[in-house]
Structure formats: structure tokens, C-alpha cells
Design an enzyme around this catalytic site. Structure first.
Site, PDB file in Angstrom:
ATOM      1  N   HIS A  94       0.843  -1.203   0.000  1.00 19.12           N
ATOM      2  CA  HIS A  94       0.000   0.000   0.000  1.00 19.12           C
ATOM      3  C   HIS A  94       0.876   1.251   0.000  1.00 19.12           C
ATOM      4  CE1 HIS A  94      -3.295   2.660   1.251  1.00 19.12           C
ATOM      5  NE2 HIS A  94      -2.488   3.126   2.196  1.00 19.12           N
ATOM      6  N   GLU A 115      -1.795  -4.964  -4.395  1.00 16.26           N
ATOM      7  CA  GLU A 115      -2.549  -4.537  -3.225  1.00 16.26           C
ATOM      8  C   GLU A 115      -3.924  -5.191  -3.212  1.00 16.26           C
ATOM      9  OE1 GLU A 115      -3.261  -0.249  -1.138  1.00 16.26           O
ATOM     10  OE2 GLU A 115      -4.094  -0.591  -3.132  1.00 16.26           O
ATOM     11  N   ASN A 143      26.998 -17.628  -9.782  1.00 22.16           N
ATOM     12  CA  ASN A 143      27.999 -18.493 -10.402  1.00 22.16           C
ATOM     13  C   ASN A 143      27.938 -19.889  -9.809  1.00 22.16           C
ATOM     14  OD1 ASN A 143      29.602 -17.690 -12.500  1.00 22.16           O
ATOM     15  ND2 ASN A 143      30.804 -16.323 -11.215  1.00 22.16           N
TER      16      ASN A 143
END
Lengths: 159, 701, 126
Positions: free
Chosen positions: B52, B74, B418
């Protein structure tokens, strides 16, 4: 002059009504010619303090110095604009400004002259004043007191 | 994005970053809840609130895509917290993906890149798919409230109230009078006490207070405990607890607002208590408090801390001067005054050290900040490449300077990526090798003296030395002859050469072909070192050693060609006097013998190409070391030891190697701080050609 | 004019402050910020405030409760209240108006939106 160590209050000028009207410019001398930058971007003008040379740095960097505890990188504007190099004189000054990344930069100039007010309409566009790749650094040309003043773009010069 | 000033942009980024981090943590908490099958409305609500706020923030700063995503997110979270959507794995996956997109948007905005990151449309569609089912929310009017009470509850609070009532909890009004001066502390206290007792639906100011300095609040508490128990825990001189009576208690006009002292309250007004289903109640009462809703911390702009450090640095200089004055006074005969001044100076010194440590502590943040982000990234990457990864983290509470942490997250993420990409083998292959299907990546951190050590270890396939050599030769980084003469460790270190470890797969999900060479450079910039160990088929371990703080260090001041420089003492093992006769050239490199061992030398005046007009007769050599490598640095003079505050050099000087910053030496003189590890690196990697160069620049000092 | 801005997002508060301070004609504008309901309750007795701008959905003490408190407070009889809410929170907004809010703004809003809302409030000085 405003102190560099204090953060100005958060203001969002661009979201509110655009800032119109005349802007103030600080005019200074470099190799006998007049140049100017937006006054609002200059925090302070100081007499050059003791500069510490930085080995291996670009030639246009004169060195670093301390202004009340703040580390400032000093740039030789003559070298940056590829003008004739010269020694510092009694009237030499350093213009303190801040880059976008928050770095404190000092611009070494020969002499600080005065402040003028120019409307955007009074600034002429002139590409060919400085050499090709340096033209990004110019905002335009202004006139005052029968002098032609080259207005420099601080943002592009200090990035 | 609209073009606000830079300071404002920073505010936006700073807050947005924090919010997304909070959101990420919240999602991890929800993830755990979902797996363990528990329920925590507070955690869901926290997540909703974070989104929000993000939405509001995005709206103001014109970050369109962020705003649109936040809006949909939301809505979905709102349904979740109102009980209209169940918390499923699928939903969590989408939520995590949304966070990933947020980070990408922020990164793009930060780099001012014009194009939008990929994945926005996808995430919007996925969020859309979670429409809300219109589950009827039953209305119960079991309690007697003033109508006005319901009218000041937000929809969410009302939902929580109904939820509690449906579960058969009782409602209580805990009226507390607070002194405004101590309200923060008292409030925390009451909240903590109330948490295990039930759920606080809301806090209602009563509007009645005895004075300007006090405030009275009613806590509306849903609980299964009896009022006597509540009074026992929450009671106090400023506390009055009353039960909100149930509607079907027909007969007695229940005493609504009488304080607990009137003893008849609890049993008679709640005949319904006995039939409460205890199990359901316990489930909702379990303190699954995985997130703190009130933060005790303050967001501090690190520049303010730097300013404080400056001030402390200047005070240090004053302290030194005080000491010298004291000595002078004593030597001039006034012993008493001199002694007094020196005593004062010692006290000053102590307090100053306290202040210094205090500020340094403030700059320190736990590494868990970075580790938390990694957890989310690992989860994401693992799923993207189809490998199951288990991340084991230890030592997250090890602290390090905030500035270092900021710069650390990128390199760490690359190391981990990696490890997942190249290190951990596919599930099939692992099974074939008898390894558990899930790959393990262990992240460990601990402090070692003035350094912090970070270890990233995986149980993957280890480095393929042959293919490293082949690649290095192909890229002309080394010749075939050189390749034959390499030790095993040197072969492993090839991975740090540019081009050796970039991913060349077409499906790079991050689109950045960054290799270990960049990681190494970044770590060096922070004053650290990186090492790699590996065993084929067993795994790989990367060790990063970093200084604890960049801020204040003990340094050795030296003079070279008339200029003063500083060297951090952590990299100095000893200093001795030096004469040219001590130098012996070996293979074109100057060295000397130190206690039987060969020490390579580097004349710093030549290294920096200073104009040496009058070489001093007696010089010094400072023995510097970084890990196992040693180098003797020849300087003109040793000027003593000093605590210095290292200030970072500006971006325009970032390309200059050999310096890790600058410091002020009092009377506004600035001295550059040598980056010893970079110098060692450069010298030992064979840049001796510099010393032999003829051309030197004459610059005005 | 004294204004109290109650909102937990620091940047949103700064934004509202910037717009308030840009309004022409009010040299005596004083803007006080509160990061939540509790802080607002602490600051209110130091009033009166001519205007309170508050978010509705805040943890613990929400904007409605704050509004209620203001309406019941003798010190703030003349205070105008502007509530901020999200698009979806229709119920919360209705409750706000029912409790006596003078205006509301839906988030996200632009500086123009805020200025219009402020202009629509009859701002007489106390």
C-alpha cells in the site's frame, strides 16, 4: 553562501509549477574570456587552499583539498575546456559545486566577476564556440556589459 | 519517470528500497507460515501495508509500472487479508515474482535506462488471474457495542473483529492512561504484554484525559482468557479492564464500564465461555510474531555519520595539540599546570575514543541485510534453472560498515549465481554421483581481528581446471608455455581474469555478463581480497576478506619526494632503515633479503613517477603484506603513527589506482591514503616497466 | 495556518508538505508531521491545528479513530480534516465522511489534486 555540509530540505520543484522566469548566472574569467554557470548550483566560492596532487589522475584534476573537513576534488577548468594552461594568480578562485552522485567538486577559475540575470530567451544557442565534443558542455551564449559570455552546463561538466 | 531533483530521487530510492526489502522479508515469513500451515493475520497485514505504501510512493513519483503492479498486488493482498483468498504456493510464487520485478524496475530507474525491464506484463497478468471469490462474510452481532465503536473501525479492523468473534473469543476493553512523555515505551510494553493474550483489534482514544500531558486509550482486545488472567498480566495503576458483554446475556444489566475492582464481572457475563473450542483458539493465538510492526530503529543518512566522523577526526587533532602544549608547559617549568593539562588530555582522549567507537558502531550493520536478499535470489534462480538449492546461512549477525554492505550485495550475488549456474550440477548428474538432489550453498561470516571473513561454499562439481586453462589460452590471457608452468592455485585463480567466467549462454536471465574479474575489482575497491579453493566433484569455496570498517584506521605517515602519504597499519608488518646497497636485482626486479627470505622491493617515488631531484641518503623500507604476498615499499621518511579518518575519493578519481582515499592531517592539509593491496598487485603482476620508463611529467604541486 | 500531516510514508509526508508550502498567500504556514496515529495524538494537545491531513489506513490508531478524537476534542472544534484513502476503500471513506471529515482524497494524487481539495475547504483562520 549556503554551507556544503548541510542538506537542503527536500523540495520537489519540478512536480510543482515549473520554475519560469530569469535565472541567475555567476560570471568568471578563464584565459581572458568570460564564462558563466548557474548560480544556484554553486555552493560556495573559496580562495584556493593547499591542494594535494593526486598522482596518476587525469591531467585536468589539479588535486584534492579540504574545505572545513569536506574532501573536494579540484578540476582545472582551463584543461577541461582545452584552453591554454596557466599558473594560479591572486584572483584565482575555486567554485564549489556538487555532482549528481554527491561528490564535492571544485572548479578552478582565474577570476570571479559578477552575477547576471538572464531569461531563457536571452540565451542564444551556439554550437561552434568550443570544439566538437566539448559542445555538450555549453548551454548557450549570453551577453552582458558588452561581453559575450559562454554559459556552461555544470551537470555535463561534472559527470 | 518525472524528473525530480537528485536529493528527492534519492529519498524515493531509499524509501522504495526499504519497502521492497520489508516486503521481501514479509513474503519469506508468509512462505514459512504457508509451509507450516499456521496462520498469522498480522504478517499478512504487514505485507499488505508495505505494498500500500509502495503504491502511494510510486504514484507520487510517477513510477508508472511500479504503481500499476502495486495496485494489482494490493488488491490481491487485500483479498488475502480479508480472508477472501487462501494463501497457496501459487500465490506465493506470484508474490515473489512481483518482488523480483520491483527490484528490476528500481535498478532500471536508478540507471536511468529508458526501456522497461521485462516481465511487467507477465506479472500483471498473473496477478489478475487471482480474482477474489466472493465468500460471504457472516455478520455477527453477538456483542453490545456503542454504534460509534463500529463506525471508527476500518473495513480491515472490522473483518478482524468478526473473525475473532466467529472463533468464539471474548472482547475486552482495556482502558489505559498514558503519560505523553513516556508513551512510546509504555505502549510497547502494553503491546508486548497483550500479544500472548490475544489479538488487539484497535486502539481507541477516549478523548478524555486528565491533563495536556496524558492520553487515555481503550485497547479492544479479543481473547480467550478470563478477565482475572488479563488483569493479572496487564493490570496496573493506570489500567482498567472491562469485558464487553455479549448480547444474549439477557437477564443482568451487565456492568460495562466498571473497572475490575468490582469483582462480580467475569463469570456471570460470559456463560458462553465453557463451550469455547480451545484448539481453534490456540491456533490463532500462537504468537507467530515473525515481524515487528513497530521499528525501534532510525533511518540515518550515512552522510550525517560521515559528518560526525569528520568532527571526531578534528577533535583527534585537537587532542594531539593539547598533549603537545601540556608537554611544553611542563618543560618550561610549570610542572603542575602541565600535569593538569595532561590529565585533562587523557580524559579527553578516553571520551573521544568512546565517541569514536559509538559512531563506528552506528555505522555497523549486520550482514544479514545482504544475506536476506540472497535467500530470495537463490530461491528465484534455483527455480529458473530448474535446480533445487538449499541455502544455509550462518553468522548473519556479523557486523560490518554500512558503506561496505551496500557495495557488497552485487558481488555476493554474482558469486552465488555463479555457484548455482556453474557449480551445482543438475539433479540427474548429482544423483549419478551419489549426492543429494538438492545442492547446498553455505554462506558463512565471522569476524577475524580487524577483518570480516565471508565464505561461500557449494557442494557442486568444482572448477574444471582444464577448461579454465583452455579458455585462458584461447582468450590470449596466457600462453601455452605459461599454462604449463602454473601451480594448481594459480590455475584456479585464472577464474579472476577478465572474460574467463562470463556466462555465454543465450538465456541469461539477468542479461548481465558479469564475470569474477568484476567481482574481484569491486572487492578490491572495498579494501578486501578474494580467494578461491576447489576440489573436483566435491565443491568450491570462495573466501572474501574485508576490513571491518573503512572509517577510522591507525596509519603510518610516510614521506615520498616531499609529499606526505598515509598507509593503513593493518597492511604493515614492519619498517626498517634502508640503503641502496641493500637492494639486489633478481630477474630484473629489485629485492632485498630479510631474515633469510627474499623480499621484492618497490621504490614508491618511481612507482608514482615523482621527480626525484635530491634523493635522500637514508631511507626506509616498509614491509607491506596482503595475505601471503609481501612487498617492501621504499620511502624517504617515516613521520609517525596516527589515527586517521579515511574519506573516500570522489567518483571522478575512482579510476586512479593506488589510493584508497584521503585524510586530513590537521591544518587542512590533505594526504592520500595508499591502497597497499592494489600496489602489491600491480608491482608483483609485473608492472616494473613503469620504473624503467623515461618519460616523467612535471606537474605543478 | 497550522497543519498536521499524519501519514506513515516519509516521502508522502514530504510531498504533502512541499505542496502546502507552495500555496500562495500563506506566509505563516506551519506544517507539523506525524508518522502515525499515536504521534498525532501526542501532537494534537499542542494545537489547535487549523487543518489535519491524515491517511485512513494506519496501524493501531487509524485515521477514523483520529478523526473521532479530533471531533470530540474541545480544542479542535474548528479543525478541518482531510482524509486520504485508497480507491478500493469505499467503506472506510464513507465512514470517514459520516464521522465528519471535511474532504477526502484518493491516493495516489497529484499536486493539483491536493491543491484543489485544499481550495475546496473553507479555510478561515482561527
Amino acid at each position: 553562501m549556503r554551507e556544503l555540509t548541510h542538506r537542503p530540505d527536500v523540495k520537489m520543484p519540478s512536480l510543482l509549477a515549473g520554475v519560469r522566469g530569469p535565472k541567475e548566472f555567476l560570471v568568471f574569467m578563464l584565459a581572458g574570456a568570460a564564462y558563466a554557470v548557474e548560480l544556484a548550483r554553486i555552493r560556495e566560492i573559496v580562495s584556493p587552499p593547499l591542494l594535494t596532487d593526486v598522482p596518476r589522475a587525469a591531467r585536468e584534476i589539479l588535486g584534492v583539498c579540504s574545505v572545513r573537513g569536506l574532501l573536494v576534488t579540484v578540476i582545472d577548468l582551463r584543461r577541461r575546456l582545452r584552453l591554454v594552461a596557466a599558473e594560479a594568480t591572486r584572483t584565482s578562485r575555486i567554485l564549489l559545486t556538487e555532482t549528481q552522485s554527491g561528490e564535492a567538486i571544485g572548479l578552478f577559475v582565474d577570476e570571479v566577476k559578477y552575477v547576471i540575470r538572464l531569461e531563457s530567451s536571452e540565451i542564444e544557442v551556439a554550437q561552434a564556440v568550443l570544439g566538437g565534443d566539448l559542445s555538450d558542455h555549453i548551454t548557450g551564449i549570453g551577453r552582458a556589459e558588452n561581453q559575450v559570455i559562454v554559459i556552461l552546463d555544470l551537470m555535463s561538466m561534472t559527470t | 519517470m518525472a524528473d525530480p531533483t537528485d536529493k528527492v530521487r534519492e529519498e524515493f530510492f531509499s524509501e522504495a528500497q526499504e519497502l521492497v526489502e520489508n516486503l521481501s522479508r514479509g513474503l519469506l515469513a508468509l512462505d514459512e507460515l504457508q509451509s507450516s500451515g499456521t496462520d498469522d493475520p498480522a504478517a499478512v497485514n504487514e505485507t499488505f501495508r508495505a505494498v500500500h505504501t509502495l503504491k502511494g510512493l510510486a504514484g507520487i513519483f510517477g513510477a508508472k509500472s511500479m504503481g500499476t503492479i502495486s495496485h494489482r498486488l494490493e488488491d490481491v493482498l487485500d483479498c488475502l487479508r480479508l480472508g477472501r483468498l487462501p494463501l497457496t504456493r501459487d500465490l506465493l510464487d506470484v508474490l515473489f515474482q512481483a518482488v523480483e520485478v520491483y527490484w528490476q524496475i528500481l535498478a532500471h530507474e536508478k540507471d536511468r535506462s529508458q526501456k522497461e525491464p521485462p516481465g511487467i506484463e507477465t506479472i500483471l497478468q498473473r496477478l489478475q488471474a487471482f480474482g477474489s471469490s466472493d465468500a460471504p462474510v457472516a455478520l455477527t452481532d453477538e456483542f453490545e457495542f456503542e454504534i460509534s465503536l463500529l463506525s471508527v473501525l476500518t473495513e480491515y479492523e472490522e473483518h478482524r473483529l468478526r473473525s475473532c468473534v466467529e472463533q468464539g473469543l471474548n472482547l475486552f476493553r482495556v482502558r489505559v492512561a498514558f503519560e505523553l512523555a513516556t508513551i512510546d515505551k509504555d505502549l510497547e510494553e502494553i503491546k508486548n504484554k497483550a500479544k500472548p493474550l490475544g489479538e488487539v483489534i484497535t486502539y481507541l482514544p477516549t478523548g478524555e484525559s486528565s491533563s495536556l500531558d496524558s492520553l487515555e486509550l481503550d485497547l479492544l482486545l479479543a481473547s480467550n482468557f478470563a478477565i482475572a488472567d488479563l488483569a493479572g498480566t496487564l493490570g496496573g495503576p493506570n489500567v482498567a479492564i472491562s469485558a464487553v458483554p455479549r448480547r444474549h446475556v439477557a437477564a443482568k444489566p451487565s456492568p460495562r464500564d466498571e473497572p475490575f475492582e468490582a469483582s462480580m464481572v467475569h463469570e456471570t457475563s460470559h456463560p458462553g465461555v465453557a463451550s469455547l473450542p480451545v484448539q481453534a483458539h490456540e491456533a490463532s493465538m500462537a504468537p507467530a510474531a515473525v515481524m515487528r510492526s513497530v521499528s525501534q530503529s532510525v533511518r540515518v543518512d550515512i552522510r550525517k555519520l560521515d559528518a560526525l566522523m569528520n568532527a571526531v577526526g578534528e577533535l583527534s587533532i585537537v587532542k594531539g595539540v593539547l598533549g603537545r602544549i601540556g608537554e611544553r608547559i611542563r618543560s618550561e617549568g610549570n610542572r603542575q599546570l602541565g600535569a593538569e593539562l595532561q590529565r585533562l588530555q587523557r580524559t579527553f582522549d578516553r571520551r573521544l575514543s568512546e565517541l569514536q567507537s559509538g559512531i563506528l558502531e552506528v555505522r555497523m550493520v549486520p550482514l544479514s541485510q545482504v544475506f536476506d536478499r540472497l535467500t530470495r535470489v537463490v530461491r528465484q534462480i534455483g527455480r529458473d534453472v530448474g535446480k533445487e538449492i538449499q541455502l544455509v546461512i550462518t553468522g548473519g549477525d556479523t557486523e560490518i560498515d554500512k558503506l561496505i554492505v551496500e557495495e557488497l550485495s552485487d558481488p555476493l550475488m554474482h558469486i552465488v549465481r555463479n555457484a548455482i549456474d556453474h557449480g551445482i550440477e543438475s539433479a540427474d548428474k548429482r544423483r549419478g554421483l551419489g549426492k543429494p538432489e538438492a545442492g547446498t550453498i553455505a554462506l558463512n561470516a565471522f569476524q577475524k581481528g580487524n577483518h570480516v571473513v565471508l565464505e561461500v561454499e557449494d557442494d557442486g562439481g568444482g572448477v574444471n581446471e582444464q577448461s579454465l586453462i583452455d579458455r585462458a589460452v584461447t582468450l590470449s590471457q596466457i600462453s601455452l608455455d605459461e599454462a604449463r608452468g602454473l601451480t594448481r592455485q594459480e590455475v584456479l585463480n585464472l577464474v579472476f581474469l577478465p572474460g574467463l567466467s562470463t556466462r555465454d549462454r543465450a538465456g541469461d536471465y539477468s542479461g548481465r555478463g558479469v564475470g569474477m574479474d568484476v567481482v574481484k575489482t569491486n572487492i578490491s575497491k572495498l579494501g578486501g581480497v578474494i580467494d578461491l579453493q576447489s576440489e573436483r566433484h566435491i565443491g568450491t569455496k570462495i573466501t572474501v576478506t574485508l576490513p571491518v570498517t573503512l572509517a577510522i584506521v591507525s596509519a603510518l605517515l610516510i614521506r615520498i619526494a616531499g609529499r606526505t602519504f598515509a598507509m593503513p597499519l593493518t597492511s604493515v608488518s614492519e619498517a626498517l632503515s634502508f640503503e641502496d646497497s641493500m637492494a639486489q636485482p633478481i630477474d630484473g626486479r629489485e629485492t632485498m633479503t630479510l631474515r633469510g627470505a627474499t623480499l621484492p622491493l618497490c621504490r614508491l617515488d618511481r612507482f608514482f613517477q615523482f621527480d626525484v631531484t635530491k634523493p635522500s641518503r637514508r631511507r626506509f623500507v616498509v614491509v607491506a603484506n596482503m595475505g601471503v604476498r609481501r612487498l617492501g615499499l621504499v620511502v624517504d621518511d617515516l613521520l609517525g603513527q596516527q589515527d586517521i579518518v579515511i574519506k573516500a575519493l570522489g567518483r571522478s578519481l575512482k579510476s586512479v589506482t593506488g589510493f584508497s582515499g584521503a585524510t586530513e592531517l590537521g591544518d587542512q592539509r590533505v594526504a592520500l591514503v595508499l591502497d597497499v593491496s592494489a600496489i602489491i598487485e600491480e608491482v608483483l603482476a609485473g608492472s616494473e616497466s613503469r620504473e624503467a620508463r623515461e618519460v616523467r611529467e612535471v606537474r605543478h604541486a | 495556518m497550522r497543519v498536521l500531516v499524519v501519514e506513515d510514508s516519509e516521502a508522502t509526508r514530504a510531498f504533502v508538505r512541499a505542496v502546502l508550502e507552495s500555496l500562495p498567500g500563506d506566509e505563516d504556514m506551519e506544517v507539523v508531521e506525524a508518522s502515525g496515529g499515536f504521534e498525532a495524538l501526542r501532537l494534537l494537545p499542542r494545537g489547535p491545528y487549523d487543518l489535519v491531513i491524515s491517511d485512513i489506513n494506519m496501524p493501531d490508531i487509524n485515521g477514523l479513530e483520529l478523526l473521532n478524537f479530533i471531533r470530540k476534542s474541545p480544542l479542535h472544534q474548528k479543525t478541518q480534516v482531510l482524509l486520504m484513502s485508497t480507491q478500493a476503500a469505499a467503506k472506510d471513506r464513507d465512514r470517514g465522511m459520516a464521522l465528519g471529515a471535511n474532504a477526502y482524497l484518493t491516493k495516489p494524487f497529484s499536486p493539483e489534486g491536493l491543491r484543489d481539495a485544499l481550495r475546496s475547504l473553507t479555510l478561515g483562520t482561527a
